[in-house]
Every structure is written in C-alpha cells, then in structure tokens.
Scaffold this motif. Structure first.
Motif, short mmCIF file in Angstrom:
data_model
loop_
_atom_site.label_atom_id
_atom_site.label_comp_id
_atom_site.label_asym_id
_atom_site.label_seq_id
_atom_site.Cartn_x
_atom_site.Cartn_y
_atom_site.Cartn_z
N LEU A 142 12.72 5.99 5.16
CA LEU A 142 13.92 6.50 4.51
C LEU A 142 14.61 5.41 3.69
O LEU A 142 15.11 5.68 2.59
N THR A 143 14.63 4.19 4.20
CA THR A 143 15.22 3.08 3.45
C THR A 143 14.42 2.84 2.17
O THR A 143 14.99 2.63 1.10
N THR A 144 13.11 2.88 2.28
CA THR A 144 12.26 2.70 1.10
C THR A 144 12.55 3.78 0.06
O THR A 144 12.64 3.49 -1.14
N ASN A 194 11.92 -6.18 -4.58
CA ASN A 194 10.99 -6.98 -5.38
C ASN A 194 9.62 -6.32 -5.44
O ASN A 194 8.96 -6.31 -6.48
N ILE A 195 9.17 -5.77 -4.31
CA ILE A 195 7.87 -5.09 -4.27
C ILE A 195 7.91 -3.84 -5.14
O ILE A 195 6.98 -3.59 -5.92
N ILE A 196 8.98 -3.06 -5.03
CA ILE A 196 9.12 -1.86 -5.86
C ILE A 196 9.12 -2.25 -7.34
O ILE A 196 8.45 -1.62 -8.15
N GLN A 197 9.86 -3.28 -7.68
CA GLN A 197 9.91 -3.75 -9.06
C GLN A 197 8.51 -4.13 -9.55
O GLN A 197 8.10 -3.75 -10.65
N GLU A 198 7.78 -4.87 -8.73
CA GLU A 198 6.43 -5.29 -9.10
C GLU A 198 5.50 -4.10 -9.30
O GLU A 198 4.71 -4.07 -10.23
N MET A 199 5.62 -3.10 -8.44
CA MET A 199 4.74 -1.94 -8.53
C MET A 199 5.10 -1.00 -9.68
O MET A 199 4.23 -0.35 -10.24
N PHE A 200 6.39 -0.90 -10.03
CA PHE A 200 6.83 0.09 -11.00
C PHE A 200 7.21 -0.50 -12.36
O PHE A 200 7.61 0.24 -13.25
N PHE A 201 7.08 -1.81 -12.53
CA PHE A 201 7.54 -2.43 -13.78
C PHE A 201 6.80 -1.90 -15.00
O PHE A 201 7.37 -1.81 -16.09
N GLY A 208 0.81 -1.21 0.00
CA GLY A 208 0.00 0.00 0.00
C GLY A 208 0.85 1.26 0.00
O GLY A 208 0.52 2.24 -0.68
N PHE A 209 1.93 1.24 0.77
CA PHE A 209 2.82 2.39 0.85
C PHE A 209 3.48 2.65 -0.50
O PHE A 209 3.51 3.78 -0.99
N ILE A 210 3.99 1.60 -1.13
CA ILE A 210 4.64 1.74 -2.43
C ILE A 210 3.63 2.16 -3.49
O ILE A 210 3.92 2.98 -4.36
#
Length: 175
Positions: free
Chosen positions: A40-42, A129-136, A2-4
């Motif tokens: 911040l890490t995200t 992996n989550i970022i990749q999935e959301m932004f691919f 949800g955050f991403i």
C-alpha cells in the motif's frame, strides 16, 4: 526492483495486476491494514510520483489529487505521518530526473533533518529513488490509469471481523 518493474510493465501495457490480499479492518470508513502495508505504501508513493512527474511544469498538484493522497497516513510513527503529509501538500518545486528524488526532497525547506534517521522515511525515500529509476524513461501518462474506475492495479481485501479473527493473530504471524 522486481515488484516495481512488474507494476511498470502492467501499467504501460494497461494490463490488470492484482496485488493479492490485504488483511485488516475498517473503522469509520478508514482501512487499517495489518498486512500489506508495504504494498500500500508503494502504491501511495507511485501515485505521488506519477502525479508529480506528469503535472504541468510550475503547477502544484491539484487540490483534488492532494485530497486523495492525503488520505494515506501512518499511525505508528508521527514523524512518518508528518512526512507523508508534507510530501503531498508541499511536494517538490519541480520534478527533474537529473537528481535523485531523495536529494530533491531532502533539500526542500519543509524537510526536517531529524527525518533522515527515521527508518520508515529512509525506506520511503529509497523506494522513491527506485520508482524514479524504473519510471524515468516512460513518456506515457500513467497517473489516470491508477485513479480511473477501471484501475489496472487492484488488491483483495480480507476483513478480520468476517472470520472472527483479531489483529493479534496477524501481529503474531508477522513477528
């Protein structure tokens, strides 16, 4: 996720997103957060991902981007600090959406097998992996929106010393 997803939607729409307060202190012009490390890490990982995804094929990240991203560091675990440094300076040979980022990274010659058991690095790989999935599926260039002076993602900083508080209070609050 949800955050991403929220970050993605705001970035694509070029709308402002404030990530609330980060508590901490500044020593020698370095922000030392006591609360807000995950956010911040995200943001660090999102910067790295978008810079990697949007760079020209077969071209390394520029020295300027590497310098900016190298400012992010972990002090609590040397292995996490080493991993983040290698991720920025060595990176991956080429971004492809056909393989999970965690697998691409783990297959790099610079990746230490001992890092697979580090909980921070495992969490970082999972977040990538989550970022990749959301932004691919995003074709728009978004990296510049993250680093421009009119950055769409912001947070509020609350210095501990301004309120004469010590880091012990926040350590107790988070325990």
């Amino acid at each position: 996720c949800g955050f991403i997803s929220k970050i993605k939607n705001k970035l694509v729409a070029k709308e402002k997103l404030n990530l609330d307060f980060v508590y901490g202190k500044i020593e020698n012009n370095i922000l030392i957060p006591l609360d807000g490390q995950q956010r911040l890490t995200t943001l660090f990982l999102l910067h790295w991902f978008l810079a990697t995804k949007e760079k020209d094929e077969d071209v390394e990240l520029s020295d300027e981007i590497k310098t900016i991203l190298s400012n992010f560091s972990y002090e609590t675990r040397p292995s996490s600090q080493d991993f983040c440094r290698k991720l920025v300076n060595e990176g991956i040979c080429q971004y492809t959406n056909e393989e999970l980022l965690s697998d691409l990274i783990e297959n790099q010659k610079w990746f230490s097998l001992s890092w697979k058991s580090d909980p921070t690095i495992k969490a970082i790989l999972n977040m990538l992996n989550i970022i990749q999935e959301m932004f691919f599926d995003v074709d728009t260039k978004l990296f510049d929106s993250l680093i421009s002076s009119g950055c769409v993602i912001t947070f509020n900083y609350l210095p501990l010393d301004k309120f004469k508080l010590t880091d012990e209070l926040y350590i107790k609050m988070n325990s």
